[in-house]
Design an enzyme around this catalytic site. Sequence first.
Site, PDB file in Angstrom:
ATOM      1  N   ASP A 341       0.842  -1.191   0.000  1.00 40.36           N
ATOM      2  CA  ASP A 341       0.000   0.000   0.000  1.00 40.36           C
ATOM      3  C   ASP A 341       0.881   1.247   0.000  1.00 40.36           C
ATOM      4  O   ASP A 341       1.934   1.282   0.648  1.00 40.36           O
ATOM      5  CB  ASP A 341      -0.893  -0.033   1.246  1.00 40.36           C
ATOM      6  N   GLU A 370       1.969  -0.030  -4.943  1.00 45.24           N
ATOM      7  CA  GLU A 370       0.970   0.939  -5.360  1.00 45.24           C
ATOM      8  C   GLU A 370       1.664   2.255  -5.688  1.00 45.24           C
ATOM      9  O   GLU A 370       2.122   2.965  -4.805  1.00 45.24           O
ATOM     10  CB  GLU A 370      -0.072   1.170  -4.261  1.00 45.24           C
TER      11      GLU A 370
END
Length: 617
Positions: A341, A370
């Site tokens: 993330d 990400e």
Amino acid sequence: MEYYPFDSRNPLYRNKSGALAEGETLRLKLLLHNDAHVHAAFLRVRKDDNGNISEIRMREADRLDGYRFYECEITLNEGLYWYQFRYTSDYGEFSVVKSEHSLGVVAKEGDWWQLTVYDCNFTTPDWLDGGIIYQIFPDRFYNSGKAKSGVPEDRFICKDWAKQPEYRQTGGKCSLGNDYYGGDLKGIEEKLGYLSGLGVSCIYLNPIFEAHSNHRYNTADYLKIDPSLGTEQDLVSLVDKARQHGISVILDGVFSHTGDDSRYFNSKNRYDTVGAANSPDSPYHSWYKFGNYPTGYACWWGVPSLPETNEDDLSFSNFITGENGVIRYWLKKGIKGWRLDVADELPDSFLDKIRLAVKAEGNDNYLLGEVWEDATNKVSYGARRRFLRGRQLDSVMNYPLSEAIIKYVKGGNSRDLVDTVLDILENYPPQAVKLLMNHIGTHDTARIITRLATDDSVTGDREWQSKQVLSEDEYAHGVKLLKLAAVLQFTLPGVPSVYYGDEAGMTGYGDPFCRAAFPWGKENNELTEFYKKLGSFRRKNPAFASGEFIPVYANFGDIVFIRKKGKNAVLVAVNRWHEPSEIEIPKEFSDANPVFGNKPVMGKLNLNKEDFAVLEL
């Protein structure tokens, strides 16, 4: 033929396309007209990290129709570089700079071409090349009905699987982020046959560790499965059963912040630990960034419930990346990798350690990040990042391609889409390209059918979004456009990623409406069957596993390209015009088998409005 001084995508000018391995030799050619009366030509190379510019004099080479080539070779160390050309002549000094479509033009000054040079030892896993990812928001996929123990009593358990997710923060038990539908790990295991039928080779799970919101991006315990989802043994069982179906599982790693309601911060005193919020003497105090203790701490994007971690703190980084840390603990349980993330918010030093930890448990483990922009030249926190040069990520979520596909399908220029693909192929190492996560919808975006069927630039607040329902015509049109987008997603370089339920026809605007429960028994079966056929075709044809991308035709609403590997070749043609289109195709595909769409007639493809065809040799 129209000649340009330089074209970085043409082998006439570059002997090797794309990023360069450290120590590899690259030959570059510059083409200048005889009438320019050139005295000397130079390659100019600027190193990104220090701005220093070096010049290499180019030697005269062969001639071509009144032009002369000038050429040179370069070998570079790992890093990010930019290059242009300069020449002197009877008429003065000029530069050859980058213009539209990466073509070179003569000017006094202008843009530079990018050259990414990666570690010569950079390798990435092969098992996902040519495969398909399926993203699951665990609470909303399928409820096995298995009894759970240890579920906190302050959670609202929704009994109506079809209910719209709660979007209000009323202070009551049923509020945004606190409504749980009961999807669990055993439920995913029960649906492995369904996922296998879609051609899935990798399941990407949104966070599954204990946390006190249904999205679980506010981790409370990195070493415990959230009790609403099941147990550690349930995860091990899912991984084992998935492997029997040829499917691997990767987890979501949220390391830039934790929840304030966690055993590490413990602001709500839920845990029996001495959290960072409980005492400055807490063993977790150094994990966070305190100013004025205890309320003055850095938090993710200003959200007080998400205190930022100090990834450079040795205690924290060892907990996550050490020999007995979180990363390796779950890899030992059989997962095949991690999606990080907000990877661009993690320090380079921390990402270096994460890669070492992931690969320590097996070089074929997958590390995905990400990053919403071009990951090879991204700048964050005042520094150019080096995500894909061989010492950090294997690959990234392909947001540039996602937005380019959606923009094209909704009326954009096909040349822009082709340019986006070619930019990626030019900037990214091939090891990373083959594993790019090509999504067109995720838990962070509105459902793809909703985006395609509406003007998604016009969205109100959650109250407004909660009342929006597509008309029958809007829905039908959204589904039709989704097929165009999915064909592109499944056939362009990288790995397609299906967000759970998109293949079933789910709709909805952003969080939480894009996170509704999977409509079992009420799926759009025609769309699901389309995805099954598309997935089966992709998995069976070797052209999609690191196959060449060959653009054939791009004219506003039409796009044609070929994927080729050895004797296997596939031609993809898409027409997003509101009118039928007739497209001439290469001769070798005149008698090709139509997997989707019409068979060619007299060397031409006839496509209906908003239609497509896929031909297989």
